[in-house]
Design an enzyme around this catalytic site. Sequence first.
Site, mmCIF file in Angstrom:
data_model
loop_
_atom_site.group_PDB
_atom_site.id
_atom_site.type_symbol
_atom_site.label_atom_id
_atom_site.label_comp_id
_atom_site.label_asym_id
_atom_site.label_seq_id
_atom_site.Cartn_x
_atom_site.Cartn_y
_atom_site.Cartn_z
ATOM 1 N N ARG A 109 1.125 -1.272 0.096
ATOM 2 C CA ARG A 109 0.051 -0.035 0.091
ATOM 3 C C ARG A 109 0.924 1.370 -0.088
ATOM 4 O O ARG A 109 1.672 1.245 1.059
ATOM 5 C CB ARG A 109 -1.065 0.319 1.144
ATOM 6 C CG ARG A 109 -1.737 1.389 1.351
ATOM 7 C CD ARG A 109 -2.835 1.057 2.218
ATOM 8 N NE ARG A 109 -3.994 0.568 1.541
ATOM 9 C CZ ARG A 109 -5.293 0.651 1.941
ATOM 10 N NH1 ARG A 109 -5.464 1.395 3.024
ATOM 11 N NH2 ARG A 109 -6.188 0.013 1.544
ATOM 12 N N HIS A 136 -6.566 1.081 -7.122
ATOM 13 C CA HIS A 136 -6.951 0.142 -5.766
ATOM 14 C C HIS A 136 -7.643 -0.918 -6.725
ATOM 15 O O HIS A 136 -8.717 -1.414 -6.571
ATOM 16 C CB HIS A 136 -8.002 1.058 -5.258
ATOM 17 C CG HIS A 136 -7.921 0.426 -3.683
ATOM 18 N ND1 HIS A 136 -7.290 -0.868 -3.431
ATOM 19 C CD2 HIS A 136 -8.895 0.647 -2.635
ATOM 20 C CE1 HIS A 136 -7.584 -0.987 -2.064
ATOM 21 N NE2 HIS A 136 -8.456 -0.342 -1.483
ATOM 22 N N GLN A 139 -9.604 -3.631 -4.410
ATOM 23 C CA GLN A 139 -11.035 -3.395 -4.205
ATOM 24 C C GLN A 139 -11.793 -3.629 -5.287
ATOM 25 O O GLN A 139 -13.048 -3.931 -5.281
ATOM 26 C CB GLN A 139 -10.782 -1.706 -3.994
ATOM 27 C CG GLN A 139 -12.400 -0.913 -3.596
ATOM 28 C CD GLN A 139 -12.728 -1.595 -2.144
ATOM 29 O OE1 GLN A 139 -12.096 -1.638 -1.216
ATOM 30 N NE2 GLN A 139 -13.908 -2.190 -2.500
ATOM 31 N N ASP A 231 -17.040 7.096 -2.589
ATOM 32 C CA ASP A 231 -15.924 7.016 -1.941
ATOM 33 C C ASP A 231 -15.633 8.329 -1.238
ATOM 34 O O ASP A 231 -16.431 9.447 -1.628
ATOM 35 C CB ASP A 231 -14.529 6.624 -2.978
ATOM 36 C CG ASP A 231 -13.570 6.331 -2.129
ATOM 37 O OD1 ASP A 231 -13.563 6.194 -0.771
ATOM 38 O OD2 ASP A 231 -12.351 6.500 -2.661
ATOM 39 N N CYS A 271 -16.221 1.795 -0.898
ATOM 40 C CA CYS A 271 -15.327 0.840 -0.636
ATOM 41 C C CYS A 271 -14.851 0.997 0.822
ATOM 42 O O CYS A 271 -14.316 -0.032 1.586
ATOM 43 C CB CYS A 271 -13.921 1.309 -1.328
ATOM 44 S SG CYS A 271 -13.384 2.805 -1.198
ATOM 45 N N ARG A 299 -13.546 -8.443 -0.154
ATOM 46 C CA ARG A 299 -12.363 -8.234 -0.318
ATOM 47 C C ARG A 299 -11.663 -9.543 -0.016
ATOM 48 O O ARG A 299 -10.357 -9.813 -0.872
ATOM 49 C CB ARG A 299 -11.841 -6.946 0.803
ATOM 50 C CG ARG A 299 -12.454 -5.575 0.307
ATOM 51 C CD ARG A 299 -11.534 -5.067 -0.898
ATOM 52 N NE ARG A 299 -10.207 -5.184 -0.817
ATOM 53 C CZ ARG A 299 -9.236 -4.358 -0.136
ATOM 54 N NH1 ARG A 299 -10.079 -3.168 0.441
ATOM 55 N NH2 ARG A 299 -8.170 -4.210 -0.246
#
Length: 313
Positions: A109, A136, A139, A231, A271, A299
Amino acid sequence: MQSVVIVLKRDIISVLDMKDDFEKILENALNMKSGPKKGQKKDPLKGKMLGMVFEKPSLRTRVSFEVGMAQLGGQSMYIGPDEVGIGKRETVSDVANVLSRYVDVIMYRAFSNKIMRELAEYAQVPVINGLDDLEHPCQCAADMLTILEKKKKFKGLQLAYIGDGNNVCNSLLLGSALLGMNMRAVTPKDYRPNADIVSKAEEIANGTGCKIELMSNPFQGTEGADIIYTDTWIYMGQEAEKSAREKIFLPYQVNEKLAEKANKDWIFMHCLPAHRGYEMSAEIIDGPHSVVFDQAENRMHAQKALLMAALSK
Ligand code: CP
Ligand code: NVA
């Protein structure tokens, strides 16, 4: 400059890295989610170690990777932001080379997609993008798995992403285009998704027969939508812009009024982490259309399939 050792490995840095087998990955995730099958290998990743390098905080990514890896018989290790100091304490290439001697796969990340790509270039083991400033992909895999479970198809559906044209939006554009689902990115004009990703998504959509649209009117954007996705308006690292962004994005809040013209069985996706009263009202995220916790659970299932794809020879 150190030389790059060419190794054949499966990095998943962008949704485009799933372009040849995205549907297969989703099918594998669904299979694993539905429980062990007769004849299926138990603990397929036994003896494998996942190194998880985080430059930013996380709940879902960290826990879902760790639990997913354990369910596959493997192990994982959390490496926090103060421990490695990628590019500060030592070079990206040294970190990549050293980690490759210890672990079988790296989940990273990062603040920057450039550093993500540099790490992947030097690592001799697969690198999975656990979020950067451009994409991402994990996701997106979980999101598509959730849509498949809820709607049983992609073609003919309309996804309306409302808010900031950020990393999540970029990955959704590529994912929708690959799977043939129509997508609108509905954002203020100055907050559109990445232009190169939009062009790539449009090119793919031409082949898969769906439509990618950029819009700025949120009411037009949600009309006839099957999925409304939003988001956070302020993503990790942008905290200084908080008050300016809140003003700009307020007309994009997903609330009952904004969702009035969506299709009857529309679903709400996010998300997470979510901020009630900002990118959506509490009635929406806690209401009957919301699938956010199924999405969060997915996920783990999606990433198990990604780990299997990255580690299978
Ligand atoms: N959605 C997501 O990536 O959550 P975390 O930041 O908690 O990992
Ligand atoms: N767009 C958000 C997603 C968080 C999971 C961010 O980058 O912070």
